[in-house]
Design an enzyme around this catalytic site. Structure first.
Site, PDB file in Angstrom:
ATOM      1  CB  THR B  68      -1.085   0.069   1.144  1.00 37.18           C
ATOM      2  OG1 THR B  68      -1.737  -1.278   1.236  1.00 37.18           O
ATOM      3  CG2 THR B  68      -1.880   1.170   1.347  1.00 37.18           C
ATOM      4  CG  HIS B 144      -7.078  -1.002   3.247  1.00 41.41           C
ATOM      5  ND1 HIS B 144      -6.457   0.063   2.627  1.00 41.41           N
ATOM      6  CD2 HIS B 144      -6.174  -1.891   2.833  1.00 41.41           C
ATOM      7  CE1 HIS B 144      -5.601  -0.181   2.086  1.00 41.41           C
ATOM      8  NE2 HIS B 144      -5.145  -1.510   2.136  1.00 41.41           N
TER       9      HIS B 144
END
Lengths: 325, 325, 325
Positions: B68, B144
């Site tokens: 990420t 998320h």
């Protein structure tokens, strides 16, 4: 002084190290502030420019200091430069290489080095090993010169329409005995050549400003006053510079409890403070300025933080010969 | 909802935080996907552009998440922006500073902040402290959101010539009880406004999709079906979204062994899967999709990974007012 | 050899991995050196250029190697490229993902990967998993090909006005038994196709160059000579390549003390060395070259360090099809 003086002539900065505020002449300080003001205007209007295109900064931190590291990185990047970060715990330099060798190696890749190191004198040691500029980002109990510069620049900038720091009353609050920040700030203001400044030291009795700092300030003719009572110190003040009073400094919990609340800046204190009195703090804070103060227009500590980037942009531009002056 | 809605009007994105997929209207989602598609074309043709020149991203990770982090960094860099990384273990924030102060300080240097934090609600807390955009890159058991977006975008993109996600059958496989990823994906698909989608939940009995997720999905009128047998679930399916079944979830080794192989995607499973059924996985995988599957054109999980960068480029461009829309 | 050959034709480099010096034909090596020379001129005149604009490097280090990491980063940045750093301890890859998967994921964001890994064969493993170029930055006891290249390039460059490496006498000094660096250098010089080179191996008896290296070198017809006495080895030499003799290699402290001072390069040794004999060292040094030698014009080890960046710029430009050749 081994290091050369940094004056109003930009060529004295080009290629130079910046290890200590002692290198700065009063005119050199004003040049730096003038460039920092340009940087502020640049970031406000364009975000940055490309003047340091193809220049590489080695950002070398032997101890963690997220803010200072990020501030130097952002400063370089906003001028179009590139950054290579080296984060070593000093202990990891166990291979036995000297600091001088490490810096000389990094200099093979980079055009300028920013160095943070826990040991006093490291910045000067690194600077003497290399041909390219080294900027001191804090060397233990030595100096942290860009911090003192951004503090002073902030006062100049906040009062830009009323003569800057000249003739202002600045209160330094908190643990004045141990704080590197307040020592450096007092000395820098003293040697700045800016006239008429009064420094007020406000601290618990056991944490007073050391004699050697007061003596050095006195050489430059500044008025110095000592207080234990914050409200008294604030009378007529233009700037309150807050630092933390740490519990560990006191002989007993009771001693600490007796003084701590006196030095916490809250809405009550702000009511007592003059209408134009700005509040500064090197951050991070841990309760010594309450969050309720943040929305007060006199709370200048986040503007101060931002000024750190402008001052560092000015330093990088000057030592790389791209200040535009 | 404290956060503003993000709609088809790009001005609703400009300067906004992105904390939760709940901020997205169906039309806002389509705007984002449209910009992400532009980003894909841009990267394919030019590698990137300079639209975020002189903009700085503070990429703040309080817990490790290499993918990420790298994805957001590459997204910013490919748009000509700069990145300053802050990697702190949450425990290192021991100096006692609040998250709000940390983010406000970083905001002094940067134009946008990406935050990953182990504690639910952190992204909203950070967002409320600052004036500049904060993007949630995962806040513990919270959301998320960029993961759910990239998953949904991938289905839309893979089926771009046959109506996208509309009228498709999507199988969610694995530990549906504990997986934040599948919960978020189910909810986002539900609220996407895309019609005719069927969600099939395929899991061991003890790891079924929780009732609250099913209830939320039901509100939007999607058809939901439950399976324990993968081959049955795959009948007529367009997409198989694979997640891991962790041994720790089972009462005994024997219970685990009894089910685990059923949920491993190998060549045999691919033979049973429809000809156009794409395989997705949030990665990393640990055996739940065999490497022998990688060369199958239906294996879309690395394309999905790449889409993560395009979606994040779109998010950054939108909140910084440079989406080109 | 699985990897393709890298020849004088730049198209053989474009998109290729670089895992081993064995991929290089003599003409390919000369192409690389020619591009590295261009890079040196570019950095000297402009600091860099923009040829790798919008290209992203994933700089993946599974073990710390500050110099190599910084060198590759600076190389990419000076060509206008962007860098995303991934620093993982190998142990942190505990989630169970394969190296191939990790590299394939990073490849989704980046255009080229530099990999440092403690396990031999990792670079080839990573290269076989991806479509985009992987550059080996050291894989344990395997290879560290960019080091051997920069060493050889330095000799060529230092003697550019007198025929480069051709017909030169190169002394390899120190622990020749265990040193990956000297093994690689000997082999690369041997297969370089540059004629008339003599290799002299100077080491304590127990740390002599292994037979297999000598046999490989012999295949290419180079003259090889062995010494234990440094001054004898220096007679007529053109280059002295210094490496460390580690105390741990000896049976007793006494054995170590008996030999160590013989292999330390100081002013006395420099007096004995021929007038044009350059001194190289892979750095870091820990006493095996005294600082008093640094100011000698024959001390070429910091120039060698800088050449590392030029060689890496050349590698990146070549595999990304932007060498200008």
């Amino acid at each position: 002084m081994d290091e050369n003086s940094l004056t109003a002539d930009p060529s004295t900065w080009n290629g130079s190290n910046f290890v200590s505020v002692k290198q700065l002449t009063p005119e050199g300080l004003q040049l730096l502030f003038s460039v920092a003001k340009d940087m502020k205007a640049l970031v406000r209007s364009e975000g940055g420019d490309e003047r340091l295109k193809h220049r590489v900064l080695a950002n070398v931190f032997y101890e963690a200091s997220t803010r200072t590291s990020c501030s130097f990185q952002a400063a370089m990047l906003r001028l179009g430069g590139k950054v290579v970060c080296v984060n070593e715990s000093s202990s990891s330099v166990k291979k036995g290489e000297t600091l001088g060798d490490t810096i000389r190696c990094l200099e093979c890749y980079a055009d300028v080095t920013v160095l943070r190191h826990p040991v006093k004198g490291s910045a000067a040691e690194a600077a003497s090993a290399t041909q390219k500029p080294v900027l001191n980002a804090g060397d233990g109990v030595g100096e942290h010169p860009s911090q003192a510069l951004l503090d002073t620049f902030t006062i100049e900038d906040e009062f830009s329409s009323t003569g800057g720091l000249q003739n202002k009353i600045v209160v330094l609050l908190g643990d004045l005995k141990h704080g590197r920040t307040v020592h450096s700030l007092a000395k820098l203001i003293a040697r700045s050549g800016i006239s008429g400044v009064t420094l007020r030291y406000c601290s618990p009795d056991i944490l007073r400003m050391p004699e050697d700092v007061k003596e050095e300030v006195a050489k430059y003719g500044l008025q110095q006053e000592e207080f234990t009572n914050l409200k008294a110190a604030l009378n007529g003040a233009d700037c309150l510079y807050v630092t933390r009073v740490q519990k560990e400094r006191f002989a007993s919990e009771a001693d600490y409890e007796a003084v701590k609340s006196i030095y916490i800046v809250d809405k009550e204190v702000m009511k007592a403070a003059p209408e134009k009195c700005i509040i500064l703090h090197p951050l991070p804070r841990v309760g010594e300025i309450k969050e309720e103060v943040d929305s007060d227009p006199r709370a200048a500590y986040f503007r101060q933080m931002e000024n750190g980037m402008f001052v560092r942009m000015a330093l990088l531009a000057l030592v790389l010969g791209k200040s535009g002056k």
